[in-house]
Design a protein around this motif. Structure first.
Motif, PDB file in Angstrom:
ATOM      1  N   ILE A 126       1.656   6.428  -7.049  1.00 30.60           N
ATOM      2  CA  ILE A 126       0.622   7.367  -7.500  1.00 30.60           C
ATOM      3  C   ILE A 126       1.185   8.785  -7.506  1.00 30.60           C
ATOM      4  O   ILE A 126       0.979   9.545  -8.461  1.00 30.60           O
ATOM      5  CB  ILE A 126      -0.641   7.266  -6.613  1.00 30.60           C
ATOM      6  CG1 ILE A 126      -1.307   5.908  -6.781  1.00 30.60           C
ATOM      7  CG2 ILE A 126      -1.614   8.397  -6.907  1.00 30.60           C
ATOM      8  CD1 ILE A 126      -1.710   5.560  -8.205  1.00 30.60           C
ATOM      9  N   ARG A 127       1.915   9.143  -6.461  1.00 25.94           N
ATOM     10  CA  ARG A 127       2.547  10.472  -6.428  1.00 25.94           C
ATOM     11  C   ARG A 127       3.538  10.628  -7.576  1.00 25.94           C
ATOM     12  O   ARG A 127       3.644  11.693  -8.176  1.00 25.94           O
ATOM     13  CB  ARG A 127       3.229  10.693  -5.082  1.00 25.94           C
ATOM     14  CG  ARG A 127       2.244  10.873  -3.965  1.00 25.94           C
ATOM     15  CD  ARG A 127       2.926  11.160  -2.666  1.00 25.94           C
ATOM     16  NE  ARG A 127       1.928  11.336  -1.625  1.00 25.94           N
ATOM     17  CZ  ARG A 127       2.113  11.030  -0.366  1.00 25.94           C
ATOM     18  NH1 ARG A 127       3.270  10.552   0.037  1.00 25.94           N
ATOM     19  NH2 ARG A 127       1.154  11.221   0.515  1.00 25.94           N
TER      20      ARG A 127
ATOM     21  N   THR B  17       1.060   4.047  -2.943  1.00 25.32           N
ATOM     22  CA  THR B  17       0.862   5.476  -2.682  1.00 25.32           C
ATOM     23  C   THR B  17       2.015   6.287  -3.264  1.00 25.32           C
ATOM     24  O   THR B  17       1.801   7.317  -3.915  1.00 25.32           O
ATOM     25  CB  THR B  17       0.739   5.727  -1.166  1.00 25.32           C
ATOM     26  OG1 THR B  17      -0.366   4.966  -0.667  1.00 25.32           O
ATOM     27  CG2 THR B  17       0.532   7.191  -0.847  1.00 25.32           C
ATOM     28  N   TRP B  18       3.243   5.823  -3.052  1.00 18.96           N
ATOM     29  CA  TRP B  18       4.406   6.508  -3.606  1.00 18.96           C
ATOM     30  C   TRP B  18       4.334   6.524  -5.133  1.00 18.96           C
ATOM     31  O   TRP B  18       4.652   7.527  -5.779  1.00 18.96           O
ATOM     32  CB  TRP B  18       5.688   5.820  -3.126  1.00 18.96           C
ATOM     33  CG  TRP B  18       6.923   6.395  -3.743  1.00 18.96           C
ATOM     34  CD1 TRP B  18       7.582   7.535  -3.375  1.00 18.96           C
ATOM     35  CD2 TRP B  18       7.621   5.877  -4.873  1.00 18.96           C
ATOM     36  NE1 TRP B  18       8.659   7.750  -4.207  1.00 18.96           N
ATOM     37  CE2 TRP B  18       8.703   6.742  -5.132  1.00 18.96           C
ATOM     38  CE3 TRP B  18       7.445   4.757  -5.682  1.00 18.96           C
ATOM     39  CZ2 TRP B  18       9.602   6.519  -6.166  1.00 18.96           C
ATOM     40  CZ3 TRP B  18       8.345   4.539  -6.722  1.00 18.96           C
ATOM     41  CH2 TRP B  18       9.396   5.416  -6.944  1.00 18.96           C
TER      42      TRP B  18
ATOM     43  N   ALA C 139       0.835  -1.209   0.000  1.00 19.62           N
ATOM     44  CA  ALA C 139       0.000   0.000   0.000  1.00 19.62           C
ATOM     45  C   ALA C 139       0.870   1.260   0.000  1.00 19.62           C
ATOM     46  O   ALA C 139       0.582   2.221  -0.725  1.00 19.62           O
ATOM     47  CB  ALA C 139      -0.942  -0.005   1.197  1.00 19.62           C
ATOM     48  N   ALA C 140       1.948   1.258   0.791  1.00 21.05           N
ATOM     49  CA  ALA C 140       2.847   2.414   0.824  1.00 21.05           C
ATOM     50  C   ALA C 140       3.546   2.597  -0.520  1.00 21.05           C
ATOM     51  O   ALA C 140       3.662   3.727  -1.023  1.00 21.05           O
ATOM     52  CB  ALA C 140       3.878   2.239   1.944  1.00 21.05           C
TER      53      ALA C 140
END
Length: 175
Positions: A50-51, A47-48, A43-44
């Protein structure tokens, strides 16, 4: 061309790591915690990524790279868990699971094909399989939606990355 090979190389490296890393541990509480921590790491990482897509000058390519990392990592995490679970609890599945069998089972659950040749018997195996099923739905539904949204946001922010956008001397706008 070499940029297109990076997602393939990443997925290949993840599969090689799955086969080469020692998986000698018995499935116990610490392994279950490892699965949860592994899912948190996925998940982390997502998220990274997507950024990274949002900041990229080539958001489509970054989206492919994100999926080429996230999906195999997610599936290999479950394959390793199935392998360790079967080692700790023989008979937890309808047949003994080696690494390839575990990966095969994780892929059949992910794809919802479910041939029925391997099925969880033990309650712990069923719990892990249900967790994968729920994760699969999130990964396919929510994550795909988030990736597409990030690509669209990046393209809207930088019109030169859109098809037909001004990229200077003959750029295709692909990426």
């Amino acid at each position: 061309m070499s940029v297109a090979l990076r997602p393939i190389g990443t997925a290949t490296a993840l599969v090689l790591a799955y086969y080469l890393l020692p998986l000698n541990e018995r499935f116990e509480g610490s392994t279950a915690v490892g699965l949860v921590l592994g899912l948190a790491a996925v998940a982390a990482l997502f998220t990274w990524q997507i950024r990274s897509i949002l900041r990229s000058s080539r958001p489509r390519l970054r989206a492919v790279e994100a999926l080429a990392t996230t999906v195999p990592l997610f599936l290999l995490l479950f394959a390793a868990t199935y392998y360790l679970l079967d080692q700790a609890e023989p008979g937890g599945f309808t047949e003994p699971l080696g690494r390839t069998d575990s990966l095969y089972f994780a892929l059949t659950v992910f794809s919802t094909v479910g041939f029925g040749d391997i099925a969880p018997r033990a309650e712990s195996a069923r719990i892990v399989t249900m967790a994968q099923m729920a994760g699969d739905i999130l990964l396919v539904g929510v994550a795909a939606h988030v990736v597409v949204g990030a690509v669209q946001s990046a393209l809207a922010r930088d019109p030169s990355t859109a098809p037909g956008g001004a990229r200077g001397s003959g750029g295709t706008g692909r990426g």
